[in-house]
Write a protein that holds these residues in place. Structure first.
Motif, short mmCIF file in Angstrom:
data_model
loop_
_atom_site.label_atom_id
_atom_site.label_comp_id
_atom_site.label_asym_id
_atom_site.label_seq_id
_atom_site.Cartn_x
_atom_site.Cartn_y
_atom_site.Cartn_z
N SER A 111 0.82 -1.21 0.00
CA SER A 111 0.00 0.00 0.00
C SER A 111 0.85 1.26 0.00
CB SER A 111 -0.93 0.01 1.23
OG SER A 111 -0.22 0.38 2.41
N GLY A 112 2.07 1.15 0.54
CA GLY A 112 2.93 2.32 0.64
C GLY A 112 2.52 3.28 1.74
N ASP A 113 1.52 2.90 2.53
CA ASP A 113 1.01 3.76 3.59
C ASP A 113 1.74 3.47 4.89
OD1 ASP A 113 -1.06 5.65 4.66
OD2 ASP A 113 -1.55 3.89 5.86
N GLU A 114 2.51 4.43 5.37
CA GLU A 114 3.35 4.22 6.55
C GLU A 114 2.53 3.87 7.78
OE1 GLU A 114 5.77 7.36 9.00
OE2 GLU A 114 7.06 6.61 7.38
N GLU A 115 1.42 4.56 7.97
CA GLU A 115 0.57 4.30 9.14
C GLU A 115 0.08 2.85 9.14
OE1 GLU A 115 -3.61 5.79 11.24
OE2 GLU A 115 -2.85 6.80 9.45
N SER A 116 -0.34 2.37 7.97
CA SER A 116 -0.82 0.99 7.89
C SER A 116 0.32 0.00 8.13
CB SER A 116 -1.45 0.72 6.52
OG SER A 116 -2.62 1.50 6.36
N ARG A 117 1.50 0.29 7.61
CA ARG A 117 2.65 -0.60 7.79
C ARG A 117 3.00 -0.75 9.26
NH1 ARG A 117 7.60 1.24 5.05
NH2 ARG A 117 8.23 -0.95 5.19
N VAL A 118 2.94 0.36 9.99
CA VAL A 118 3.23 0.31 11.43
C VAL A 118 2.09 -0.37 12.18
CG1 VAL A 118 3.63 1.70 13.50
CG2 VAL A 118 4.70 2.35 11.33
N TRP A 119 0.84 -0.02 11.83
CA TRP A 119 -0.30 -0.56 12.58
C TRP A 119 -0.41 -2.07 12.45
CZ3 TRP A 119 -4.62 -3.46 11.91
CH2 TRP A 119 -5.52 -3.49 13.00
N VAL A 120 -0.28 -2.59 11.24
CA VAL A 120 -0.41 -4.03 11.04
C VAL A 120 0.63 -4.79 11.86
CG1 VAL A 120 -0.05 -5.87 9.34
CG2 VAL A 120 -1.55 -3.95 8.80
N ARG A 121 1.86 -4.33 11.83
CA ARG A 121 2.92 -5.00 12.60
C ARG A 121 2.68 -4.87 14.10
NH1 ARG A 121 5.28 -3.46 7.74
NH2 ARG A 121 6.95 -4.85 6.97
N GLY A 122 2.28 -3.67 14.53
CA GLY A 122 2.03 -3.46 15.95
C GLY A 122 0.85 -4.27 16.46
N ARG A 123 -0.22 -4.34 15.65
CA ARG A 123 -1.40 -5.10 16.09
C ARG A 123 -1.09 -6.58 16.19
NH1 ARG A 123 -4.35 -7.01 18.70
NH2 ARG A 123 -6.63 -7.10 18.72
N ALA A 124 -0.31 -7.09 15.25
CA ALA A 124 0.10 -8.50 15.33
C ALA A 124 0.97 -8.73 16.56
CB ALA A 124 0.84 -8.90 14.06
N ALA A 125 1.86 -7.79 16.85
CA ALA A 125 2.78 -7.94 17.98
C ALA A 125 2.03 -7.96 19.31
CB ALA A 125 3.81 -6.82 17.98
N ILE A 126 1.06 -7.05 19.51
CA ILE A 126 0.35 -7.05 20.78
C ILE A 126 -0.56 -8.26 20.88
CG2 ILE A 126 -1.52 -5.57 19.95
CD1 ILE A 126 -0.06 -5.74 23.53
N ALA A 127 -1.12 -8.71 19.75
CA ALA A 127 -1.97 -9.90 19.79
C ALA A 127 -1.18 -11.13 20.23
CB ALA A 127 -2.60 -10.14 18.42
N LEU A 128 -0.02 -11.33 19.62
CA LEU A 128 0.80 -12.49 19.96
C LEU A 128 1.41 -12.34 21.34
CD1 LEU A 128 2.57 -12.98 16.51
CD2 LEU A 128 0.79 -14.43 17.49
#
Length: 369
Positions: free
Chosen positions: A189-206
């Motif tokens: 997507s090239g969207d920085e906010e989405s790139r950070v959010w997806v990784r962060g959401r996966a990290a807190i979930a795990l």
């Protein structure tokens, strides 16, 4: 991400040198010797590990084999969705939805997809995993036909992240494959906010689930490397790393990360109360409640629980159950294992079965252990 880079970052997440990884692989495969030089060739993508070493890499790096084997390619995206869809979704229905969207050039526009995304974020907070999983599977089959628009890659990435959350982290294979797909989609997507959010959401979930911790730490570090600007994605990443540290016994690091998370929350915390894409005050305190329970800090855990209960919406009884089960975990860590299990089990049984989540079941397993 190439396989070589993935191996390197997972190795780094373990704080291992190439020599240490080679030694661990040699121990894992009696009769075979792995060398630092060969590990280096893997990481530089000069050679690819074969099926034999992939199996042993998965074992020593503590990740599902599917994570190392899977390479996200758009032409296989549809079949991946169909293969991972749960039984109640008929394969013929999925195929029909996908082909109908492609052949008729039909499908929601960007604004409608973003409205759907917001709706799913709200539904996830109150619905059971099976209910939202069935619906999301169908949406993913349709949106994958429309990904010429980079902004739709960002929408798809968030939907995939939510879809991954409907699989237990302990299962590993399905959840992690979907998190990796979501990361790939966010990057496209090239969207920085989405790139950070997806990784962060996966990290807190795990991290919250206590599952696949090296992957959680890796994704959180990637989020931090992409941007240090205060955001909900960065907050999730930092708190995910805090839970990884707490489970790993690194109290000092866990507390330092918790303080960093508080600072980010003060700048980026959200006012929305009932969305998976939001981190309001009560939800931040749910993160902290479990963190301090894991660290055995009863006073701070109780303070976080009181703050969370004070603002928790009545429409979200599942999260009240989380907080009660954190108390059970504290009892178990204080030495009253049977009492902690009994307390947590009672809290879980008070929640209607259709409201149960996979995360609650994993938390119950942690308390029993």
């Amino acid at each position: 991400m190439t396989l070589g880079r993935l191996v390197k970052e997972l190795r780094t997440a373990h704080s291992w040198s190439q020599s240490r990884l080679a030694a661990e692989l040699s121990k894992s495969a009696p009769g075979y010797t792995m060398t630092r030089e060969y590990v280096s060739r893997w990481e530089c993508n000069k050679v690819q590990p074969g099926p034999f070493w992939l199996r042993h890499l998965a074992a020593v790096l503590e990740v599902p084999l599917a994570l190392l084997e899977n390479e996200v390619k758009r032409r296989t995206f549809f079949t991946d969705v169909a293969a991972l869809a749960i039984a109640p979704i008929a394969a013929s229905d999925l195929i029909e939805a996908g082909f109908a969207a492609r052949l008729r050039r039909l499908g929601p526009d960007l604004d409608t997809w973003e409205e759907k995304l917001a709706s799913y974020g709200t539904d996830y907070m109150s619905m059971g995993a099976a209910d939202i999983q069935r619906s999301l599977a169908g949406e993913l089959v349709v949106i994958q036909q429309q990904l010429e628009n980079p902004r739709l890659w960002a929408v798809a990435a968030r939907l995939m992240t939510l879809y991954a959350k409907t699989f237990p982290g302990s299962d590993g294979s399905k959840a992690l494959v979907w998190y990796r797909m979501a990361v790939e989609a966010a990057d496209r997507s090239g969207d920085e906010e989405s790139r950070v959010w997806v990784r962060g959401r996966a990290a807190i979930a795990l991290g919250y689930e206590g599952a696949s911790l090296p992957v959680a730490d890796l994704l959180a570090k990637q989020a931090q490397e992409i941007s240090q600007a205060p955001s909900l994605g960065l907050l999730n990443a930092v708190m995910g790393r805090a839970h990884v540290a707490a489970i790993g016994g690194d109290r000092r690091k866990a507390l330092a990360l918790a303080e960093e998370g508080r600072r980010i929350f003060d700048l980026a915390g959200s006012h929305r109360q009932t969305s998976d894409y939001a981190v309001p005050h009560w939800r931040m305190n749910v993160f902290l409640s479990l963190l301090f329970a894991r660290l055995g800090d009863e006073k701070k855990a109780q303070e976080a629980q009181e703050h969370a209960f004070a603002e928790l919406p009545d429409a979200l009884p599942r999260f009240a159950t989380h907080l009660e089960m954190h108390k059970g975990l504290m009892m178990a860590r204080a030495g009253d294992g049977p009492g902690g299990v009994t307390y947590a089990q009672a809290a879980l049984e008070n929640l209607p079965p259709e409201k149960h989540s996979l995360t609650l079941r994993m938390l119950m397993d942690e308390i029993k252990a």
